[in-house]
Design an enzyme around this catalytic site. Structure first.
Site, PDB file in Angstrom:
ATOM      1  N   ASP A  36       0.853  -1.187   0.000  1.00  0.00           N
ATOM      2  CA  ASP A  36       0.000   0.000   0.000  1.00  0.00           C
ATOM      3  C   ASP A  36       0.887   1.235   0.000  1.00  0.00           C
ATOM      4  O   ASP A  36       1.709   1.416   0.908  1.00  0.00           O
ATOM      5  CB  ASP A  36      -0.904  -0.021   1.241  1.00  0.00           C
ATOM      6  CG  ASP A  36      -1.995   1.036   1.190  1.00  0.00           C
ATOM      7  OD1 ASP A  36      -2.258   1.559   0.096  1.00  0.00           O
ATOM      8  OD2 ASP A  36      -2.574   1.336   2.246  1.00  0.00           O
TER       9      ASP A  36
ATOM     10  N   ASP B 282      -3.185   2.599  -5.980  1.00  0.00           N
ATOM     11  CA  ASP B 282      -2.119   2.705  -4.978  1.00  0.00           C
ATOM     12  C   ASP B 282      -1.909   1.434  -4.156  1.00  0.00           C
ATOM     13  O   ASP B 282      -1.195   1.479  -3.145  1.00  0.00           O
ATOM     14  CB  ASP B 282      -2.392   3.867  -4.032  1.00  0.00           C
ATOM     15  CG  ASP B 282      -3.687   3.694  -3.245  1.00  0.00           C
ATOM     16  OD1 ASP B 282      -4.488   2.809  -3.600  1.00  0.00           O
ATOM     17  OD2 ASP B 282      -3.897   4.447  -2.281  1.00  0.00           O
ATOM     18  N   GLU B 283      -2.468   0.301  -4.566  1.00  0.00           N
ATOM     19  CA  GLU B 283      -2.262  -0.915  -3.778  1.00  0.00           C
ATOM     20  C   GLU B 283      -2.311  -2.153  -4.656  1.00  0.00           C
ATOM     21  O   GLU B 283      -3.013  -2.195  -5.669  1.00  0.00           O
ATOM     22  CB  GLU B 283      -3.284  -1.039  -2.650  1.00  0.00           C
ATOM     23  CG  GLU B 283      -4.718  -1.159  -3.106  1.00  0.00           C
ATOM     24  CD  GLU B 283      -5.672  -1.427  -1.956  1.00  0.00           C
ATOM     25  OE1 GLU B 283      -5.384  -2.306  -1.127  1.00  0.00           O
ATOM     26  OE2 GLU B 283      -6.731  -0.779  -1.921  1.00  0.00           O
TER      27      GLU B 283
END
Length: 397
Positions: free
Chosen positions: A11, A126-127
């Protein structure tokens, strides 16, 4: 056998805000909120310094996209109304969103991870999940190497947890933020997972969390100790069984390496309600822009679609959708705009609009030869679309 798996969840730390701090390094250590419109763009002064907008000067109905950890210390988090955030942190710097930059850095960090393994499940901008089971090396060494590769490629930090499954990896990646590396084993469940609030489990939403609290179940450990019959009485057999499993860290879901998007869309919420007649030029401009951006998303990812849809939310908060299936799949902005306009003609546009969205679904991979792009014609569209005071929507795929 499941315990022999090594699954990582990566993350990025305060991703959008961190990207902005690369652009504006003088803001490091300050409370910064991302989510303003174009009028929040910093002003460059004659001496080369920059003048930033402050959150206290914000007027509108936008929401916080993200914030730095310094702003979060004041209670400002994503999805919070901007006006409420201004009450909590009036001196925070306000910046506009820039999804083109965020997507660029997203591609960079994912490419860095792909040098270690292709067993990656994309979970958003974003992950990601990473199956490290077949990657040689000790978990901590591999995790540290991945974290350093991401930093080298982007200048940004990330937090990683390596665990026996996706459930524990997802929870664990939050434990040591920011810039954290967490290793979880089944032996760590009681000490590190059970003290956490039950809502930390992905899948226990606000309603279920509220109900659990009303039953005296506040933590994951409380859930693990609850009698199965008690949970079944209040939640039903299927959900109760799942609750018990996740409370004990059981999760056999695989890392899904490839997944086909079902649709791609762009939408935006207006800072003021726009009238279909009085604000028609403003609305029409953004309607076109949304269609162009959906087309660009499709072309970049190599898809075409046959069903074009619109989404409208009126000032009464009523939401209306309309769809149209066209004869041939397309990723052409003009064709999307034309089909979306036909959808608009099926909605009485008599009330002010809060939100406008454009969607393309029924996707297939594009052929080797791209379709010809039709030029826009100013008089082609009889119905207006939308134009926001703040065009900061992230594509949904």
């Amino acid at each position: 056998m499941l315990q022999s798996r090594r699954i990582a969840h990566l993350d990025m730390d305060a991703f959008y805000a961190s990207v902005e701090l690369l652009r504006y390094p003088e803001l490091r250590g300050q409370p910064v909120v991302i989510g303003g419109g174009r009028n929040a763009t910093p002003e460059t002064l004659p001496d080369g310094t920059r003048r930033f907008q402050r959150l206290r000067d914000y007027v509108g109905r936008g929401v916080v996209t993200t914030s730095t950890y310094e702003a979060r210390a004041f209670g400002v988090f994503s999805a919070m109304g901007m006006m409420k955030a201004a009450q909590l942190a009036p001196d925070a710097v306000l910046l506009p969103t820039d999804f083109d930059s965020y997507r660029h850095y997203s591609r960079l960090f994912k490419a860095a991870v792909a040098t270690f393994t292709t067993q990656i499940q994309d979970r958003g901008i974003d992950e990601i999940y990473i199956d490290l089971t077949d990657v040689p090396g000790e978990p901590r060494e591999v995790g540290a190497a991945i974290r350093q590769a991401v930093r080298d490629a982007t200048g940004l930090t990330c937090s990683i947890c390596i665990a026996p499954n996706k459930l524990l990896a997802k929870i664990g990646s939050e434990l040591d933020k920011p810039d954290g590396l967490t290793i979880l084993t089944p032996a760590d469940i009681e000490s590190r997972i059970w003290p956490l609030p039950a809502r930390k489990v992905n899948g226990i939403g606000p309603k279920a969390s509220e109900k659990l609290t009303s039953l005296g179940i506040d933590t994951i450990g409380d859930l693990a100790r609850a009698a199965p019959e008690f949970l079944q009485t209040h939640f039903g057999l299927r959900y109760a069984t799942w609750l018990k499993e996740v409370a004990h860290g059981i999760d056999d879901r695989p890392v899904v390496v490839s997944s086909e998007p079902k649709s791609m869309s762009r939408e935006t919420t207006f800072e003021r309600d726009l009238h279909p007649r009085d604000d028609r030029p403003l609305l029409s401009e953004t309607f076109t822009r949304l269609c162009v951006r959906v087309a660009e998303d499709l072309q970049r990812k190599g898809y075409v679609g046959r069903t074009v849809g619109i989404k409208l939310r009126f000032d009464t908060f009523e939401t209306v959708t309309r769809d149209l299936t066209i004869p041939a799949a397309t990723a052409d902005a003009a064709a999307i705009r034309r089909a979306a306009t036909e959808c608009l003609k099926r909605v009485p546009l008599t009330r002010r609009l809060r939100l406008l969205g454009v969607r393309v679904s029924a996707l297939t991979l594009a052929g080797a030869q791209p379709a010809a792009v039709e030029p826009f014609q100013p008089d082609l569209f009889a119905a207006p679309g939308g134009d926001p005071a703040e065009d900061a929507s992230e594509p949904h795929a």
